[in-house]
Design an enzyme around this catalytic site. Structure first.
Site, PDB file in Angstrom:
ATOM      1  N   SER A 141       0.822  -1.210   0.000  1.00  0.00           N
ATOM      2  CA  SER A 141       0.000   0.000   0.000  1.00  0.00           C
ATOM      3  C   SER A 141       0.855   1.259   0.000  1.00  0.00           C
ATOM      4  CB  SER A 141      -0.912   0.010   1.230  1.00  0.00           C
ATOM      5  OG  SER A 141      -0.137  -0.099   2.419  1.00  0.00           O
ATOM      6  N   ASN A 159      -2.191  -1.801  13.851  1.00  0.00           N
ATOM      7  CA  ASN A 159      -3.646  -1.628  13.826  1.00  0.00           C
ATOM      8  C   ASN A 159      -4.093  -0.333  14.497  1.00  0.00           C
ATOM      9  OD1 ASN A 159      -3.475  -4.097  12.659  1.00  0.00           O
ATOM     10  ND2 ASN A 159      -4.451  -5.238  14.341  1.00  0.00           N
ATOM     11  N   THR A 208     -39.389  26.607 -11.424  1.00  0.00           N
ATOM     12  CA  THR A 208     -39.705  25.256 -10.963  1.00  0.00           C
ATOM     13  C   THR A 208     -39.893  24.447 -12.236  1.00  0.00           C
ATOM     14  OG1 THR A 208     -42.075  25.644 -10.950  1.00  0.00           O
ATOM     15  CG2 THR A 208     -40.921  26.068  -8.876  1.00  0.00           C
ATOM     16  N   HIS A 209     -39.471  23.201 -12.231  1.00  0.00           N
ATOM     17  CA  HIS A 209     -39.567  22.336 -13.421  1.00  0.00           C
ATOM     18  C   HIS A 209     -38.849  22.941 -14.631  1.00  0.00           C
ATOM     19  CE1 HIS A 209     -42.865  20.451 -11.116  1.00  0.00           C
ATOM     20  NE2 HIS A 209     -43.275  21.693 -10.912  1.00  0.00           N
ATOM     21  N   SER A 242     -14.079  25.100 -28.512  1.00  0.00           N
ATOM     22  CA  SER A 242     -14.286  23.804 -29.163  1.00  0.00           C
ATOM     23  C   SER A 242     -13.232  23.643 -30.238  1.00  0.00           C
ATOM     24  CB  SER A 242     -15.678  23.768 -29.777  1.00  0.00           C
ATOM     25  OG  SER A 242     -15.713  22.822 -30.828  1.00  0.00           O
ATOM     26  N   LYS A 265     -17.759  28.527 -30.170  1.00  0.00           N
ATOM     27  CA  LYS A 265     -18.151  28.058 -28.847  1.00  0.00           C
ATOM     28  C   LYS A 265     -17.180  28.376 -27.718  1.00  0.00           C
ATOM     29  CE  LYS A 265     -19.717  23.906 -28.749  1.00  0.00           C
ATOM     30  NZ  LYS A 265     -20.936  23.383 -28.152  1.00  0.00           N
ATOM     31  N   ASN A 289     -17.058  26.604 -24.229  1.00  0.00           N
ATOM     32  CA  ASN A 289     -17.717  25.539 -23.467  1.00  0.00           C
ATOM     33  C   ASN A 289     -17.446  25.661 -21.966  1.00  0.00           C
ATOM     34  OD1 ASN A 289     -18.611  24.392 -25.883  1.00  0.00           O
ATOM     35  ND2 ASN A 289     -16.692  23.267 -26.130  1.00  0.00           N
ATOM     36  N   GLU A 316     -18.821  21.602 -16.084  1.00  0.00           N
ATOM     37  CA  GLU A 316     -19.212  20.237 -16.476  1.00  0.00           C
ATOM     38  C   GLU A 316     -18.372  19.188 -15.743  1.00  0.00           C
ATOM     39  OE1 GLU A 316     -20.825  20.821 -21.004  1.00  0.00           O
ATOM     40  OE2 GLU A 316     -18.688  20.945 -20.669  1.00  0.00           O
ATOM     41  N   TYR A 376      -9.678  -5.752  13.653  1.00  0.00           N
ATOM     42  CA  TYR A 376      -8.986  -5.366  12.425  1.00  0.00           C
ATOM     43  C   TYR A 376      -9.026  -6.506  11.406  1.00  0.00           C
ATOM     44  CZ  TYR A 376      -5.593  -3.786   9.044  1.00  0.00           C
ATOM     45  OH  TYR A 376      -5.006  -3.401   7.874  1.00  0.00           O
TER      46      TYR A 376
HETATM   47  N1  ARG Z   1      -1.435  -1.103   5.775  1.00  0.00           N
HETATM   48  C1  ARG Z   1      -2.336  -1.471   6.795  1.00  0.00           C
HETATM   49  C2  ARG Z   1      -3.661  -0.726   6.640  1.00  0.00           C
HETATM   50  O1  ARG Z   1      -3.685   0.213   5.918  1.00  0.00           O
HETATM   51  C3  ARG Z   1      -1.762  -1.147   8.134  1.00  0.00           C
HETATM   52  C4  ARG Z   1      -2.165  -2.067   9.221  1.00  0.00           C
HETATM   53  C5  ARG Z   1      -1.699  -3.423   8.938  1.00  0.00           C
HETATM   54  N2  ARG Z   1      -1.928  -4.259  10.066  1.00  0.00           N
HETATM   55  C6  ARG Z   1      -1.819  -5.602   9.961  1.00  0.00           C
HETATM   56  N3  ARG Z   1      -2.031  -6.275  10.994  1.00  0.00           N
HETATM   57  N4  ARG Z   1      -1.484  -6.157   8.829  1.00  0.00           N
HETATM   58  O2  ARG Z   1      -4.678  -1.079   7.182  1.00  0.00           O
END
Ligand code: ARG
Length: 451
Positions: A11, A98, A143-144, A265, A271, A273, A278, A305
């Site tokens: 991550s 955690n 309205t509408h 455009s 145009k 735009n 948007e 967790y």
């Molecule tokens: N990368 C994990 C998360 O975003 C961190 C916690 C991971 N804890 C574990 N016991 N693997 O949740």
């Protein structure tokens, strides 16, 4: 296969942006461990100054990120150990990833909610600015998408001021929900060390500590609160964006958006735009999607967790990264658009928006409203059939529909209609002026609460 397997859990490419929070949390934790005699003061000093170096490296772009260390926590901790040796291994005493990730996300949520509040405040200020500057501009209220009754442009702007005021309230609530310090929960059951959780909370700017360790490591509803506040806010922005798109079309011609917010455009040279409006309208889709995704991720998760919780981040980051510029560009569009006063007034005058007022005219002369409604509806159909508007009809024509019509029917105008709606919440100039003053005051008071 090994490489594929390990990269699946990584991550770091998105949670690295939590580094400021992660390091601040670790510094507070280390200081507290020393204060409680769990590590020595010397060890804590080494940890804190080592973490400061790590932070410098990350800020300066020289930090050696390692995917094999998976996440921000492990990357920072390993680097700390490289810098200060064994003492670095003591940082994680009485802590789990955690409660650590719960802490980081709470710090992030508080920060980003505050930024959202600042951007909402700027947008609301833009509505007040227009309501003041364009105080006497008249347009049809719809309205509408049918012209209904005339209103002041300021009244229309202040409708949005109210709408986004509720959004601000929701972000303040989301921020309060996030304002709970989870460290000390450990992996899930609490900690066997004599921690001082209150002092960590204080150092990190939290007003309270979590009550139940199992809840603290599994709770992500503070992110649902944030994401739903963001989703509702994006929906509101999309409504504003839609009006800007309509108003800036040739069919309406009420406003001209500043060049900064339009593009030409590539094919049709005439145009301009309204691309920014948007895109604001369009991006609400992914913000809603992220909210639904997180709700779905959390559904049915057992305590406490579970690694599923790692899936909270990309969505919430994308949501807030989408919302903040949408708020700012919307404020920019409102601040810089040029109003076509004449077009707006004409749209009101060359229409049947005074029908309600003509019915009220008959009511004031004693006719029951239902009957008056019928008279004016026949009158409107007749006028439309003749290709005429009310002010182009003669008195004898009016009197064919009701003998209660007299010369003073020509005093029923767009301006008189507006002026008569002089109750709190109405569009009369006096009410709009009062509402502007109240809005300014409300925004000033809120500004004091938003740091
Ligand atoms: N990368 C994990 C998360 O975003 C961190 C916690 C991971 N804890 C574990 N016991 N693997 O949740």
């Amino acid at each position: 296969m090994k490489e594929v397997k390990s990269s699946f859990t990584v991550s770091i490419h998105y949670d690295r942006r939590l580094f400021e929070y992660d390091i601040a949390g670790s510094m507070a934790h280390a200081r507290m461990l020393a204060k409680q005699g769990i590590i020595t003061a010397q060890e804590a000093r080494a940890i804190v100054s080592g973490l400061a170096e790590v932070r410098q490296e990350i800020r300066g772009g020289t930090f050696p990120w390692r995917r094999e260390l998976e996440d921000i926590h492990m990357n920072v901790e390993r680097r700390l150990q490289e810098k200060i040796g064994d003492a670095g291994g003591k940082l994680h005493t009485a802590r789990s990833r955690n409660d650590q990730i719960a802490l980081d996300m709470r710090l992030y949520a508080k920060d980003i909610a505050t930024q959202a509040l600042q951007s909402i405040a700027r947008l609301r200020k833009a509505f007040i600015g227009r309501a003041e500057r364009d105080a006497d501009v008249v347009l049809p209220g719809y309205t509408h998408v049918q012209r209904g009754q005339p209103v002041l442009f300021g009244h229309h702007m202040l409708a949005y001021f109210e709408m986004f005021g509720r959004d601000a309230e929701r972000f303040r609530q989301a921020r309060d929900r996030a304002d709970v310090m989870p460290l000390g929960s450990g992996a899930l059951a609490g900690s066997p060390y004599p921690l001082d959780r209150e002092s960590v909370a204080k150092e990190l700017g939290f007003s309270k500590v979590s009550v139940n360790s199992m809840d603290a490591v599994s709770d992500r509803d503070f992110l649902l609160d944030l994401e739903s506040a963001a989703a509702i806010c994006m929906i509101h922005l999309s409504r504003l964006a839609e009006e800007l798109v309509l108003w800036s079309s040739a069919e309406f011609g009420f406003v001209q958006l500043a060049d900064d917010y339009t593009t030409g455009s590539s094919m049709m040279p005439q145009k301009r735009n309204p691309d920014f409006a948007e895109l604001v309208r369009g991006r609400s889709g992914r913000v809603i999607g992220n909210l639904v995704a997180l709700l779905t991720t959390l559904k049915g998760l057992p305590l406490t967790y579970n690694r599923d919780l790692q899936e909270d981040k990309e969505g919430v980051f994308e949501t807030m990264d989408t919302l903040l510029p949408c708020l700012d560009f919307s404020a920019g569009m409102v601040e810089t658009m040029t109003l076509r006063h004449e077009r707006m007034r004409q749209a009101a005058q060359q229409s049947y928006v005074l029908a309600t007022d003509l019915a009220d005219y008959l009511v004031r002369k004693g006719m029951p409203f239902r009957q008056a409604h019928g008279v004016v509806s026949r009158l409107s159909a007749h006028a439309a059939g003749q290709g005429k508007f009310f002010h182009e009809l003669s008195l004898p024509t009016y009197r064919r529909f009701s003998k209660l019509f007299e010369d003073d029917v020509f005093e029923v105008t767009v301006d008189s209609s507006i002026a008569q709606r002089d109750l709190p919440g109405g569009t009369a100039p006096r009410q709009v002026r009062k509402a502007v003053a109240a809005a300014k005051k409300a925004l000033g008071l809120e500004a004091e609460r938003v740091p």
